[in-house]
Design a protein around this motif. Sequence first.
Motif, PDB file in Angstrom:
ATOM      1  N   ASP A 170     112.062  14.389 -10.382  1.00 32.72           N
ATOM      2  CA  ASP A 170     111.011  13.426 -10.737  1.00 32.72           C
ATOM      3  C   ASP A 170     110.102  13.149  -9.542  1.00 32.72           C
ATOM      4  O   ASP A 170     108.867  13.077  -9.684  1.00 32.72           O
ATOM      5  N   LEU A 171     110.695  12.982  -8.364  1.00 27.86           N
ATOM      6  CA  LEU A 171     109.902  12.730  -7.156  1.00 27.86           C
ATOM      7  C   LEU A 171     109.004  13.919  -6.831  1.00 27.86           C
ATOM      8  O   LEU A 171     107.850  13.743  -6.425  1.00 27.86           O
ATOM      9  N   ALA A 172     109.536  15.123  -7.008  1.00 22.88           N
ATOM     10  CA  ALA A 172     108.733  16.320  -6.760  1.00 22.88           C
ATOM     11  C   ALA A 172     107.554  16.387  -7.724  1.00 22.88           C
ATOM     12  O   ALA A 172     106.416  16.690  -7.329  1.00 22.88           O
ATOM     13  N   TYR A 173     107.807  16.091  -8.984  1.00 25.90           N
ATOM     14  CA  TYR A 173     106.742  16.125  -9.996  1.00 25.90           C
ATOM     15  C   TYR A 173     105.670  15.081  -9.699  1.00 25.90           C
ATOM     16  O   TYR A 173     104.468  15.368  -9.789  1.00 25.90           O
ATOM     17  N   GLU A 174     106.100  13.876  -9.311  1.00 26.29           N
ATOM     18  CA  GLU A 174     105.151  12.813  -8.982  1.00 26.29           C
ATOM     19  C   GLU A 174     104.244  13.219  -7.820  1.00 26.29           C
ATOM     20  O   GLU A 174     103.069  12.826  -7.758  1.00 26.29           O
ATOM     21  N   ALA A 175     104.786  14.001  -6.900  1.00 26.41           N
ATOM     22  CA  ALA A 175     104.018  14.410  -5.721  1.00 26.41           C
ATOM     23  C   ALA A 175     103.041  15.539  -6.020  1.00 26.41           C
ATOM     24  O   ALA A 175     102.139  15.803  -5.220  1.00 26.41           O
ATOM     25  N   GLY A 176     103.220  16.219  -7.161  1.00 29.78           N
ATOM     26  CA  GLY A 176     102.331  17.320  -7.506  1.00 29.78           C
ATOM     27  C   GLY A 176     102.987  18.681  -7.434  1.00 29.78           C
ATOM     28  O   GLY A 176     102.303  19.708  -7.316  1.00 29.78           O
ATOM     29  N   LEU A 177     104.325  18.706  -7.525  1.00 28.94           N
ATOM     30  CA  LEU A 177     105.074  19.957  -7.505  1.00 28.94           C
ATOM     31  C   LEU A 177     105.658  20.251  -8.877  1.00 28.94           C
ATOM     32  O   LEU A 177     106.099  19.347  -9.587  1.00 28.94           O
ATOM     33  N   GLN A 178     105.661  21.524  -9.220  1.00 28.83           N
ATOM     34  CA  GLN A 178     106.306  21.973 -10.447  1.00 28.83           C
ATOM     35  C   GLN A 178     107.671  22.547 -10.071  1.00 28.83           C
ATOM     36  O   GLN A 178     107.765  23.452  -9.241  1.00 28.83           O
ATOM     37  N   VAL A 179     108.741  22.004 -10.647  1.00 21.35           N
ATOM     38  CA  VAL A 179     110.083  22.508 -10.367  1.00 21.35           C
ATOM     39  C   VAL A 179     110.350  23.720 -11.250  1.00 21.35           C
ATOM     40  O   VAL A 179     110.418  23.607 -12.477  1.00 21.35           O
ATOM     41  N   ASP A 180     110.490  24.875 -10.619  1.00 22.83           N
ATOM     42  CA  ASP A 180     110.718  26.120 -11.354  1.00 22.83           C
ATOM     43  C   ASP A 180     112.189  26.348 -11.652  1.00 22.83           C
ATOM     44  O   ASP A 180     112.544  26.902 -12.694  1.00 22.83           O
ATOM     45  N   ARG A 181     113.044  25.924 -10.733  1.00 18.42           N
ATOM     46  CA  ARG A 181     114.473  26.186 -10.899  1.00 18.42           C
ATOM     47  C   ARG A 181     115.264  25.287  -9.964  1.00 18.42           C
ATOM     48  O   ARG A 181     114.815  24.972  -8.866  1.00 18.42           O
ATOM     49  N   THR A 182     116.429  24.866 -10.431  1.00 15.27           N
ATOM     50  CA  THR A 182     117.368  24.116  -9.602  1.00 15.27           C
ATOM     51  C   THR A 182     118.692  24.867  -9.587  1.00 15.27           C
ATOM     52  O   THR A 182     119.213  25.237 -10.641  1.00 15.27           O
TER      53      THR A 182
END
Length: 204
Positions: A170-182
């Motif tokens: 969620d923090l990554a998305y808020e910053a402007g990052l797209q999470v491709d894989r965890t």
Amino acid sequence: MLPEAERIDWALSKAGPGTEVLGSLAGALILDLGSGTGRQAAHLARDHGAIVDAVDNSPAQHQRALNTYGHLPRLRFHLADALDYLASADAYDVIYSVNSLPYLPPRETLAAVVDALAPGGRFVFSVLHTTTDLRPPSTSVVARPEILRLRGGEDLTVHMHVLTTQLWADLAYEAGLQVDRTITIESPDDSNPVSYRLFLTHRA
């Protein structure tokens, strides 16, 4: 003296994926955020033909890295605070961080990383998820004390952000990052049930 790095170990030695998760590296401009001894930055410059900036705020680690790898081409070491460096950084193709992000303010750091990435640039980072005492990760963005086991058998108490996988995403998305894989990285040693998470993201 530590052995030369032959891959990036994101958490535990030889556990989980290695350098390949960073994608194509030849000629790429890369930032190692929290580079420590410089082993992994040197691996990318020496073995993959990348142009690497390695940043750490520890004078001792910075000097050690310079003494060991300062002669390598395409590799530059910087003694600086992470946020200060990112504020005036180049547009990097790839930024990566091996277990350094939990020691930094997550929201501010992720936003600064996005600003320092080229359009479509990748940010790959690993974080602690569960320690040996199996204490679960936090659901709020608050640093907490954790005990780290050092190589010599001593314990070190540090303050760090140990957050749930969803909260990091969620923090990554808020910053402007797209999470491709965890990717989950578990300890291969049953007596050491520590767990990490590796995030593969890109600038949206």
